[in-house]
Design a protein around this motif. Structure first.
Motif, PDB file in Angstrom:
ATOM      1  N   LEU A 106      30.415-126.257  18.934  1.00 25.02           N
ATOM      2  CA  LEU A 106      29.161-125.594  19.255  1.00 25.02           C
ATOM      3  C   LEU A 106      28.075-126.671  19.299  1.00 25.02           C
ATOM      4  O   LEU A 106      28.187-127.703  18.642  1.00 25.02           O
ATOM      5  N   GLY A 155      31.100-129.233  28.202  1.00 21.02           N
ATOM      6  CA  GLY A 155      32.243-128.424  28.601  1.00 21.02           C
ATOM      7  C   GLY A 155      32.892-128.937  29.879  1.00 21.02           C
ATOM      8  O   GLY A 155      34.115-128.990  30.005  1.00 21.02           O
ATOM      9  N   ASN A 156      32.068-129.318  30.818  1.00 27.85           N
ATOM     10  CA  ASN A 156      32.601-129.861  32.063  1.00 27.85           C
ATOM     11  C   ASN A 156      33.238-131.237  31.849  1.00 27.85           C
ATOM     12  O   ASN A 156      34.256-131.553  32.468  1.00 27.85           O
ATOM     13  N   SER A 213      31.922-122.845  29.969  1.00 27.81           N
ATOM     14  CA  SER A 213      31.674-124.180  30.500  1.00 27.81           C
ATOM     15  C   SER A 213      32.893-125.073  30.389  1.00 27.81           C
ATOM     16  O   SER A 213      32.924-126.159  30.945  1.00 27.81           O
ATOM     17  N   GLU A 214      33.914-124.650  29.671  1.00 26.08           N
ATOM     18  CA  GLU A 214      34.985-125.570  29.326  1.00 26.08           C
ATOM     19  C   GLU A 214      36.350-125.124  29.820  1.00 26.08           C
ATOM     20  O   GLU A 214      37.325-125.223  29.124  1.00 26.08           O
ATOM     21  N   SER A 215      36.436-124.655  31.024  1.00 31.23           N
ATOM     22  CA  SER A 215      37.708-124.114  31.508  1.00 31.23           C
ATOM     23  C   SER A 215      38.734-125.215  31.751  1.00 31.23           C
ATOM     24  O   SER A 215      38.437-126.239  32.357  1.00 31.23           O
ATOM     25  N   THR A 216      39.916-125.011  31.241  1.00 34.52           N
ATOM     26  CA  THR A 216      41.053-125.894  31.469  1.00 34.52           C
ATOM     27  C   THR A 216      42.240-125.013  31.865  1.00 34.52           C
ATOM     28  O   THR A 216      42.215-123.808  31.618  1.00 34.52           O
ATOM     29  N   ASP A 242      31.657-115.461  26.762  1.00 33.48           N
ATOM     30  CA  ASP A 242      31.781-116.896  26.574  1.00 33.48           C
ATOM     31  C   ASP A 242      33.059-117.146  25.779  1.00 33.48           C
ATOM     32  O   ASP A 242      33.611-116.220  25.172  1.00 33.48           O
ATOM     33  N   MET A 287      27.095-126.917  28.495  1.00 35.94           N
ATOM     34  CA  MET A 287      27.639-126.918  29.861  1.00 35.94           C
ATOM     35  C   MET A 287      28.063-128.315  30.280  1.00 35.94           C
ATOM     36  O   MET A 287      29.125-128.496  30.891  1.00 35.94           O
ATOM     37  N   MET A 327      43.456-123.037  28.887  1.00 37.28           N
ATOM     38  CA  MET A 327      42.583-121.918  28.516  1.00 37.28           C
ATOM     39  C   MET A 327      42.785-120.771  29.496  1.00 37.28           C
ATOM     40  O   MET A 327      42.836-119.605  29.103  1.00 37.28           O
ATOM     41  N   LYS A 376      31.019-122.297  34.149  1.00 38.60           N
ATOM     42  CA  LYS A 376      29.594-122.605  34.216  1.00 38.60           C
ATOM     43  C   LYS A 376      29.435-124.051  34.714  1.00 38.60           C
ATOM     44  O   LYS A 376      30.198-124.905  34.295  1.00 38.60           O
ATOM     45  N   PRO A 377      28.468-124.342  35.585  1.00 36.27           N
ATOM     46  CA  PRO A 377      27.511-123.391  36.152  1.00 36.27           C
ATOM     47  C   PRO A 377      28.137-122.574  37.273  1.00 36.27           C
ATOM     48  O   PRO A 377      29.083-123.025  37.917  1.00 36.27           O
ATOM     49  N   PHE A 378      27.616-121.393  37.505  1.00 33.16           N
ATOM     50  CA  PHE A 378      28.166-120.503  38.515  1.00 33.16           C
ATOM     51  C   PHE A 378      27.022-119.956  39.365  1.00 33.16           C
ATOM     52  O   PHE A 378      25.872-119.924  38.952  1.00 33.16           O
ATOM     53  N   ASN A 430      33.554-120.116  23.520  1.00 30.79           N
ATOM     54  CA  ASN A 430      33.287-120.783  22.252  1.00 30.79           C
ATOM     55  C   ASN A 430      32.039-120.204  21.599  1.00 30.79           C
ATOM     56  O   ASN A 430      30.929-120.412  22.084  1.00 30.79           O
ATOM     57  N   MET A 431      32.210-119.451  20.516  1.00 30.15           N
ATOM     58  CA  MET A 431      31.079-118.838  19.827  1.00 30.15           C
ATOM     59  C   MET A 431      31.344-118.871  18.324  1.00 30.15           C
ATOM     60  O   MET A 431      32.499-118.932  17.896  1.00 30.15           O
ATOM     61  N   THR A 458      21.897-125.679  39.830  1.00 27.39           N
ATOM     62  CA  THR A 458      22.407-124.305  39.851  1.00 27.39           C
ATOM     63  C   THR A 458      21.744-123.435  38.789  1.00 27.39           C
ATOM     64  O   THR A 458      21.367-122.306  39.048  1.00 27.39           O
ATOM     65  N   VAL A 459      21.624-123.960  37.580  1.00 27.78           N
ATOM     66  CA  VAL A 459      21.138-123.147  36.460  1.00 27.78           C
ATOM     67  C   VAL A 459      19.609-123.121  36.402  1.00 27.78           C
ATOM     68  O   VAL A 459      19.009-122.075  36.189  1.00 27.78           O
TER      69      VAL A 459
END
Lengths: 120, 165
Positions: B109, B96-97, A84-87, A55, B93, A90, A105-107, A57-58, B19-20
């Motif tokens: 977080l 994030g999207n 979940s936060e792809s740009t 992941d 999720m 990133m 995510k989701p995948f 962000n942790m 999906t999840v």
């Protein structure tokens, strides 16, 4: 084959494991888990995984900090992000530090397996 | 002035739930004002877009989602920790999207709260969108909140837009 799954969410680690278990290629892999980058760093040394799925962000140590630490050490196993936060920024930063892929995510299990196929 | 967003949040939520969780999901028109137990997750976005995304699950939906994520049988006990983890991840999720779509730089977080009518308010933000769904016969409500852009910031943006022409 040994796969290290790094995510602070136990639920997401379960989802990644389940997705991999559905794959004929990765279903039999030994799966190891870490809750954050710090824990992952120790497990990478101890377990020598064939690939790391992390992941971004942790708490304690983020996924990108983990990858940057590995890159600085000169020893980076095949590494991919599941986030979940792809740009684009990133993605560029991940690839610049040696990541092989970034799955959003989701995948689906097929998407994750295909990403691993490309990295290994 | 409230920041406008052009994001299909409904599609994001549909994709995540199907999906999840593998659950069917339907759009609902009225979020309602449930006083039942809610489990609500929240993430904050900053940099480029300042706001928050909340995911309010009716407790029964949160329990079913947790059972689905961990492949639990109907009679298996669901821990509070796992319940909060699942809703937190749903918020993560979703947020994030939304983050990727609005061009925000950072995602927090998740934080999770649970209880009768447990909703999260974020001081200093305004409601941009509040979307209701029905999932497994239970309520799911997703909200996007944004911090208003100041007049000076808006004027600066307008001046830059003119200079760029």
């Amino acid at each position: 084959m040994k796969i290290l799954i790094v995510d602070d969410s136990k639920a997401m680690r379960a989802i990644v494991k389940r997705a991999l278990s559905a794959s004929p290629t990765y279903g039999a892999a030994d799966m190891v888990e870490a809750e954050d980058g710090e824990q992952a760093l120790g497990l990478i040394t101890a377990e020598a995984p064939d690939v790391v799925l992390s992941d971004w962000n942790m708490p304690n140590m983020t996924g990108i900090e983990l990858l940057e630490a590995l890159a600085a050490s000169g020893s980076t196993p095949p590494f991919g992000f599941v986030t979940s936060e792809s740009t684009p920024e990133m993605y560029d930063r991940a690839m610049a530090n040696g990541a092989s892929f970034l799955v959003s995510k989701p995948f689906t299990p097929e998407t994750l397996a295909a990403a691993l196929d490309g990295a290994l | 002035m409230t920041q406008n967003i052009d994001v299909d949040v409904r599609q994001i939520v549909h994709d995540i739930v199907t999906t999840v969780l593998g659950f069917p999901i339907e759009d609902a028109t009225d979020p309602g004002t449930s006083d039942g137990v809610l489990v609500t997750g929240c993430v904050h976005l900053t940099g480029g877009f300042d706001g928050s995304v909340t995911v309010e699950c009716a407790e029964q939906l949160a329990r079913r989602a947790t059972a689905a994520m961990f492949l639990l049988d109907d009679d298996e006990e669901i821990s509070e920790s796992d319940l909060r983890d699942v809703v937190g991840e749903l918020a993560n999720m979703t947020g994030g999207n939304v983050k990727a779509a609005v061009g925000a730089e950072r995602l927090s977080l998740p934080s999770v709260t649970a209880g009768p009518g447990a909703r999260i308010t974020v001081p200093g933000t305004e409601l941009v969108d509040r979307l209701a769904f029905r999932c497994e016969g239970e309520s799911l409500v997703v909200s996007v909140l944004a911090r208003p852009v100041s007049g000076a910031a808006a004027n600066g943006q307008a001046a830059q837009a003119v200079a760029d022409r």
